[in-house]
Design an enzyme around this catalytic site. Structure first.
Site, PDB file in Angstrom:
ATOM      1  N   SER A 291       0.839  -1.199   0.000  1.00  0.00           N
ATOM      2  CA  SER A 291       0.000   0.000   0.000  1.00  0.00           C
ATOM      3  C   SER A 291       0.869   1.242   0.000  1.00  0.00           C
ATOM      4  O   SER A 291       1.834   1.349   0.758  1.00  0.00           O
ATOM      5  CB  SER A 291      -0.906  -0.003   1.236  1.00  0.00           C
ATOM      6  OG  SER A 291      -1.620   1.210   1.325  1.00  0.00           O
TER       7      SER A 291
ATOM      8  N   GLY B 159      -0.724   4.369   0.211  1.00  0.00           N
ATOM      9  CA  GLY B 159      -1.637   5.431   0.638  1.00  0.00           C
ATOM     10  C   GLY B 159      -2.325   6.080  -0.546  1.00  0.00           C
ATOM     11  O   GLY B 159      -2.879   5.398  -1.424  1.00  0.00           O
TER      12      GLY B 159
ATOM     13  N   GLY C 161      -1.707   4.955  -4.279  1.00  0.00           N
ATOM     14  CA  GLY C 161      -2.170   3.685  -4.823  1.00  0.00           C
ATOM     15  C   GLY C 161      -1.516   2.482  -4.171  1.00  0.00           C
ATOM     16  O   GLY C 161      -1.228   2.476  -2.976  1.00  0.00           O
TER      17      GLY C 161
ATOM     18  N   GLY D 290      -7.539  -0.336   4.733  1.00  0.00           N
ATOM     19  CA  GLY D 290      -6.646  -1.462   4.456  1.00  0.00           C
ATOM     20  C   GLY D 290      -7.292  -2.796   4.745  1.00  0.00           C
ATOM     21  O   GLY D 290      -7.078  -3.780   4.016  1.00  0.00           O
ATOM     22  N   ASP D 291      -8.106  -2.845   5.800  1.00  0.00           N
ATOM     23  CA  ASP D 291      -8.832  -4.076   6.140  1.00  0.00           C
ATOM     24  C   ASP D 291      -9.871  -4.395   5.071  1.00  0.00           C
ATOM     25  O   ASP D 291     -10.071  -5.558   4.697  1.00  0.00           O
ATOM     26  CB  ASP D 291      -9.513  -3.933   7.498  1.00  0.00           C
ATOM     27  CG  ASP D 291      -8.567  -3.426   8.571  1.00  0.00           C
ATOM     28  OD1 ASP D 291      -7.370  -3.758   8.495  1.00  0.00           O
ATOM     29  OD2 ASP D 291      -9.026  -2.692   9.463  1.00  0.00           O
TER      30      ASP D 291
END
Length: 310
Positions: free
Chosen positions: A222, A224, A227, A253-254
């Site tokens: 990731s 942020g 992308g 993120g989850d």
């Protein structure tokens, strides 16, 4: 069915305040949102929102644990937790008018050797009926640093994909169990390789190196707002989502991991998995409630999400 494993569940409280936070002063809370939380439970809600059957497991205990199960039942999400003698933790997320977010995360209460044996048996039981199993987040004292390695190996021995989203020693120590997918950030890649990638080119090379050295089928990094990078057998890809007006990034993120689990279960090609997961993660940023999003928003964002081979 997708199973999500949350060893450090929590009651998540979102406090919205009407003025900037002032350290050392009384803060008046304008609104409160309570959620059954922990990274794996956010992941489970994402799976359910995507329309897939899901079962959440992990540790819960005490009054908070009972409340957590009540909330999940109300959300219509199946669960099969191991009950412990200690209270489930609480976590706070304070959101200011500027949308700045400050989190206070309690540690998980300690678990016993009997609790650990029970969750190992529970995961082995559920893996046989699952298409994908996810492992998300930190663990309470008593689990040890090898807990994810043991659980991932159990799922892989059952012939099922295992997605691992954790950090530090828990991540590094689990790589020899060959999880199907990991989702490190650049700090977590540093923990694996001993160096932190700085440029986009270094991130791509690092993701490939981790995948090839440890036999992980997919490494998703990731970035942020910039992308995400994915390295897989098909090559390396960069995904970039459309610009949006962010409300709350916590849980995105989850949500990405949950959406990846759904995409893998449906047999999507890796590039399509990345596009689908990024659109769902972006949709999560549009809502104040952690780990919640509207599928209609994700579908709109999917049309504008670019995935390019690098």
């Amino acid at each position: 069915m997708i199973t999500t494993v949350t060893l450090n569940a929590s009651i998540d409280k979102i406090y919205t305040i009407a003025s900037p936070m002032e350290v050392g002063a009384v803060q008046r809370v304008a609104t409160v949102i309570d959620n059954a939380g922990g990274k794996g439970l956010n992941c489970a809600r994402a799976v359910a929102t995507c329309g897939e059957r899901v079962c959440a497991t992990g540790f819960v205990g005490g009054h908070n644990g009972a409340y957590l199960c009540e909330r999940f039942t109300k959300d219509g999400i199946a669960h099969d937790f191991v009950r412990t003698a200690r209270e489930t933790r609480c976590c706070l997320n304070i959101i200011e008018p500027s949308k700045r977010s400050t989190e206070f995360l309690e540690p998980g209460r300690p678990v016993t050797a009997e609790d650990v044996a029970a969750i190992e048996a529970k995961v082995a039981e559920l893996a046989g009926n699952s298409d994908v199993v996810t492992f998300n987040g930190s663990v309470p004292t008593g689990c040890g640093n090898d807990i994810y390695r043991t659980l991932v190996a159990t799922v892989r021995a059952a012939g099922k994909p295992a997605l691992l989203d954790t950090s530090g020693k828990l991540l590094v120590g689990s790589l020899d169990a060959r999880p199907t997918m990991i989702k490190p950030n650049t700090d977590e890649i540093c923990a694996i390789l001993g160096r932190k990638p700085e440029s986009l080119e270094e991130v791509v090379a690092a993701a490939r190196e981790v995948r090839e050295a440890h036999g992980v089928a997919q490494v998703v990094v990731s970035l942020g707002g910039d992308g995400a990078i994915m390295s897989c057998a098909d090559g390396e890809f960069r995904g970039v989502a459309p610009k949006i007006e962010v409300v709350n990034t916590v849980g995105s993120g989850d949500t990405m991991v949950g959406a990846f689990a759904v995409a893998i279960a449906h047999g999507m090609a890796p590039a399509d998995q990345l596009r689908y997961a990024m659109a769902c993660a972006s949709a999560n940023c549009l809502t104040a409630s952690t780990g919640h999003f509207e599928m209609a928003s994700a579908e709109e964002l999917m049309a504008g999400t670019r995935v390019e081979r690098i």
